[in-house]
Design a protein around this motif. Structure first.
Motif, PDB file in Angstrom:
ATOM      1  N   ILE A 107      11.729   2.080 -38.062  1.00 35.20           N
ATOM      2  CA  ILE A 107      11.428   1.426 -39.804  1.00 35.20           C
ATOM      3  C   ILE A 107       9.855   0.881 -39.426  1.00 35.20           C
ATOM      4  O   ILE A 107       9.237   0.065 -38.879  1.00 35.20           O
ATOM      5  CB  ILE A 107      12.289   0.605 -40.028  1.00 35.20           C
ATOM      6  N   ARG A 108       8.792   1.840 -40.176  1.00 35.92           N
ATOM      7  CA  ARG A 108       7.674   1.491 -40.777  1.00 35.92           C
ATOM      8  C   ARG A 108       7.413   2.369 -41.591  1.00 35.92           C
ATOM      9  O   ARG A 108       7.441   2.794 -42.525  1.00 35.92           O
ATOM     10  CB  ARG A 108       6.766   2.185 -39.195  1.00 35.92           C
ATOM     11  N   LEU A 109       6.424   2.426 -42.345  1.00 38.62           N
ATOM     12  CA  LEU A 109       5.194   2.430 -42.809  1.00 38.62           C
ATOM     13  C   LEU A 109       4.136   3.691 -42.372  1.00 38.62           C
ATOM     14  O   LEU A 109       3.835   3.460 -41.871  1.00 38.62           O
ATOM     15  CB  LEU A 109       4.567   1.708 -44.257  1.00 38.62           C
ATOM     16  N   ASP A 110       4.463   4.525 -43.498  1.00 37.97           N
ATOM     17  CA  ASP A 110       3.354   5.948 -43.158  1.00 37.97           C
ATOM     18  C   ASP A 110       2.313   5.880 -43.836  1.00 37.97           C
ATOM     19  O   ASP A 110       1.303   4.555 -44.900  1.00 37.97           O
ATOM     20  CB  ASP A 110       3.509   7.506 -43.553  1.00 37.97           C
ATOM     21  N   ALA A 111       1.027   6.503 -43.440  1.00 39.47           N
ATOM     22  CA  ALA A 111      -0.028   6.620 -43.607  1.00 39.47           C
ATOM     23  C   ALA A 111      -0.583   6.829 -45.081  1.00 39.47           C
ATOM     24  O   ALA A 111      -1.294   6.287 -46.246  1.00 39.47           O
ATOM     25  CB  ALA A 111      -0.807   8.047 -43.583  1.00 39.47           C
ATOM     26  N   ASN A 112       0.451   7.404 -46.255  1.00 42.01           N
ATOM     27  CA  ASN A 112       0.141   7.096 -47.925  1.00 42.01           C
ATOM     28  C   ASN A 112       1.331   6.404 -48.543  1.00 42.01           C
ATOM     29  O   ASN A 112       1.545   6.444 -49.379  1.00 42.01           O
ATOM     30  CB  ASN A 112       1.703   8.221 -47.937  1.00 42.01           C
ATOM     31  N   GLY A 113       1.895   5.278 -47.626  1.00 42.69           N
ATOM     32  CA  GLY A 113       2.472   4.098 -47.686  1.00 42.69           C
ATOM     33  C   GLY A 113       4.233   4.310 -47.861  1.00 42.69           C
ATOM     34  O   GLY A 113       4.738   3.227 -48.537  1.00 42.69           O
ATOM     35  N   GLU A 114       4.822   5.241 -47.421  1.00 43.07           N
ATOM     36  CA  GLU A 114       6.236   5.659 -47.856  1.00 43.07           C
ATOM     37  C   GLU A 114       6.628   5.044 -46.216  1.00 43.07           C
ATOM     38  O   GLU A 114       6.446   5.203 -45.261  1.00 43.07           O
ATOM     39  CB  GLU A 114       6.314   6.645 -48.009  1.00 43.07           C
ATOM     40  N   ILE A 115       8.081   5.347 -46.902  1.00 46.35           N
ATOM     41  CA  ILE A 115       9.450   3.755 -45.743  1.00 46.35           C
ATOM     42  C   ILE A 115      10.050   5.401 -44.670  1.00 46.35           C
ATOM     43  O   ILE A 115      10.137   6.223 -45.167  1.00 46.35           O
ATOM     44  CB  ILE A 115      10.236   3.052 -45.676  1.00 46.35           C
ATOM     45  N   GLU A 116       9.074   5.662 -43.363  1.00 43.80           N
ATOM     46  CA  GLU A 116      10.242   5.483 -42.075  1.00 43.80           C
ATOM     47  C   GLU A 116      10.615   5.318 -41.558  1.00 43.80           C
ATOM     48  O   GLU A 116      11.005   4.525 -41.565  1.00 43.80           O
ATOM     49  CB  GLU A 116       8.841   6.600 -41.714  1.00 43.80           C
ATOM     50  N   GLY A 117      11.839   5.713 -41.547  1.00 40.34           N
ATOM     51  CA  GLY A 117      12.949   5.599 -40.445  1.00 40.34           C
ATOM     52  C   GLY A 117      14.170   5.420 -40.899  1.00 40.34           C
ATOM     53  O   GLY A 117      15.146   4.304 -40.044  1.00 40.34           O
ATOM     54  N   LEU A 118      14.011   4.623 -42.500  1.00 41.43           N
ATOM     55  CA  LEU A 118      15.084   4.263 -42.550  1.00 41.43           C
ATOM     56  C   LEU A 118      16.433   4.843 -43.537  1.00 41.43           C
ATOM     57  O   LEU A 118      16.010   6.353 -43.994  1.00 41.43           O
ATOM     58  CB  LEU A 118      14.740   3.561 -44.642  1.00 41.43           C
ATOM     59  N   SER A 119      17.901   5.454 -42.764  1.00 42.03           N
ATOM     60  CA  SER A 119      19.261   5.800 -43.224  1.00 42.03           C
ATOM     61  C   SER A 119      19.870   4.502 -44.089  1.00 42.03           C
ATOM     62  O   SER A 119      20.385   4.181 -43.489  1.00 42.03           O
ATOM     63  CB  SER A 119      19.099   6.640 -42.147  1.00 42.03           C
TER      64      SER A 119
END
Length: 558
Positions: free
Chosen positions: A546-558
């Motif tokens: 779970i992390r933020l991408d370059a645009n500040g969007e959350i990745e890895g949350l399901s």
């Protein structure tokens, strides 16, 4: 194929006022948390008390496996499908805990095209309810130690402080600690520990309280310690209940969000079903029943845990009478119960499905013992074959006497659950064949209540409890708590207390390790086997992804 979070982001959400208007909730009754989340004012909800109630449908499941079942997804899909066929329906879900979100289970907002949104907010801090519950719990802990530090007028025996601390995260290192180290100014050193917030009695009280008055009264009854002559000391004795209620004031109002299809969803409260009572708040369920024609709710894990506690604890305490149940099963999970390993689940194996059907059959039998009619939802995976699906449908009809419906809500939304909605509609419209009943009466002795659940639902041959446990239960009865229900804390992975005993074991013994009184929630927790009230993180926790991408969007949350 899009991930759950990508699906959620692809949909344009409706303003929450528009969602609320579908239930007749006026704008002035909403306390908005941004554009798409609102709390519904409790003063407004109190004005609905005399309105007739809608029908109540419980979604439960077979015994969970690593293959997944999809209970929350089915709840969302069924709610959407009921709206699709012309019903005014609402769903009621529990709030996700940060522990499993960053641990192994992931989020709890549904999946695919059957989700509640905004999923990132719901799965993370949401409206701050869990933080408020954690703060109220730990305020009480601090006030107990503060009382002892400043003279201990109540005569608390520091060896018998039962109130642990809480945090909404899996952290095994906090299960058992020593607190107040560092010298005289830091208090009296003693053994202590943490439970996860969803196992806190404050969470249970919060989910069962009817209003602010009831909330404060229940908080005041929480037993936190004993004196040297074994007299109970309560949160009311400490004087903590009013301030705890203040911390919970805003949280007690139910949260309103929406499904991907724009239908109303109440998401409020979140006790685990393996270590707590596993149901969303009474206030949210009662509100939904006054506002909608049909309310679909879910209870955690299999019918032996969540559904039993929904019926025996929540319905008993809130005066609810559920009208129907949906039991979720997957071909993959049935094959695991039939002895197939996870690596081989994609291969057709009708024999394994037939073997594993014993697990589903028992859950169907168990739900029927409460007088609740049921239908089975076969939550479809792409690897399921026609022969496997037809086997489950046939066995449900021939051996269990219930209908089974293939559902594709994960891929197709409400369209994929329309047939299930019509089956549920037919149950709701038909005359009730059997009245709803709890499994045991209030006046049954506590140990007998445990034995009734173990033998009737788990098919155990006996319950084992040492002299200390039996004395503790006798003491609870002598203190006037013999009438309360019992809340079994055991593994969710088996009918037994052994997580490795799959399918439908019989003749096992249910070992009681410990009992705890939840006087405010008005039940006795019965801890069985190796179940922990503070989970640990797995070797590879979800937090690593779970992390933020370059645009500040959350990745890895399901």
């Amino acid at each position: 194929m899009m991930s759950d979070i990508e699906v959620a982001r692809s949909v344009t959400m409706k303003p929450i006022s528009e969602v609320a208007s579908r239930l007749g909730i006026p704008d002035e009754a909403l306390n908005n948390y941004g554009k798409h989340i609102a709390k519904v004012d409790n003063a407004y909800l109190a004005t609905l008390a005399d309105k007739p109630k809608g029908k109540l449908v419980l979604v439960t499941a077979i015994t969970p496996t690593p293959a997944g079942e999809g209970k929350t997804t089915t709840t969302v899909g069924l709610g959407d499908a009921l709206n699709r066929i012309g019903k005014r329906a609402a769903i009621c879900l529990r709030e996700p805990s940060l522990g499993p979100c960053f641990g192994v289970k992931g989020g709890a907002a549904g999946g695919g095209w059957a989700q509640v949104v905004p999923m990132e907010a719901i799965n993370l801090h949401f409206t701050g309810d869990f933080h408020a519950i954690t703060s109220a719990h730990n305020l009480l802990a601090a006030m107990i130690d503060n009382h002892i530090y400043w003279g201990n007028d109540l005569g608390i025996d520091t060896r018998r402080v039962a109130w642990r601390r809480a945090i909404d995260m899996n952290d095994r290192s906090l299960r058992q600690i020593t607190s107040s180290l560092g010298g005289v100014s830091n208090g009296f050193a003693r053994e202590d520990g943490f439970d996860i917030t969803v196992a806190s009695e404050v969470m249970a009280v919060f989910c069962l309280a009817k209003d602010y008055t009831d909330l404060e009264a229940r908080l005041a009854k929480i037993v936190v310690a004993e004196t040297r002559d074994r007299k109970p000391v309560t949160a009311g004795d400490i004087g903590a209940a009013p301030a705890m209620t203040v911390l919970l004031k805003d949280a007690l109002a139910p949260n309103l969000v929406q499904t991907l299809e724009g239908n109303p969803a109440f998401v409020h409260g979140g006790p685990f079903a393996n270590i707590a009572h596993g149901c969303n708040s009474v206030s949210a369920t009662q509100a939904a029943l006054r506002l909608a024609d049909v309310v679909v709710t879910e209870a955690g894990f299999g019918a032996d845990l969540g559904a039993e506690k929904f019926f025996d604890i929540k319905c008993r305490k809130a005066g609810l009478e559920p009208d129907a149940a949906v039991i979720v099963a997957t071909i993959r999970a049935l094959k695991m119960h039939g002895g197939i390993g996870k690596a081989d689940l994609s291969k057709e194996n009708v024999a394994a499905v037939e073997e594993g059907f014993a697990n589903l059959a028992r859950h169907i039998e168990n739900v029927a013992k409460f007088g609740v009619p049921s239908v089975v939802c076969i939550n479809k995976f792409v690897t399921d074959t026609d022969a496997e699906i037809e086997t489950v449908i046939r066995l449900c009809k021939e051996q269990a006497g219930v209908d089974a419906v293939l559902c594709t809500h994960w891929a197709d939304g409400s369209k994929g659950t329309e047939e299930l909605a019509r089956k549920v509609e037919a149950i709701l419209d038909a005359p009730r064949a059997t009245p709803f009943t709890t499994l045991y009466p209030d006046d049954m002795p506590l140990l007998k209540k445990v034995e009734t659940i173990a033998k009737e639902l788990y098919r155990a041959s006996a319950v084992s409890a040492d002299a200390k446990v039996r004395k503790q239960l006798a003491d609870y009865e002598a203190a006037g708590f013999g009438h309360v229900p019992v809340c079994i804390a055991k593994t969710q992975s088996s009918f037994s207390a052994d997580p490795n005993a799959k399918n439908a074991p019989t003749g096992h013994v249910l070992p009681i390790r410990e009992v705890r009184l939840s006087a405010g929630a008005e039940f006795v927790i019965v801890i069985c086997g190796d179940i922990m009230t503070m989970p640990g993180l797995p070797k590879v926790p979800s937090a690593l992804h779970i992390r933020l991408d370059a645009n500040g969007e959350i990745e890895g949350l399901s």
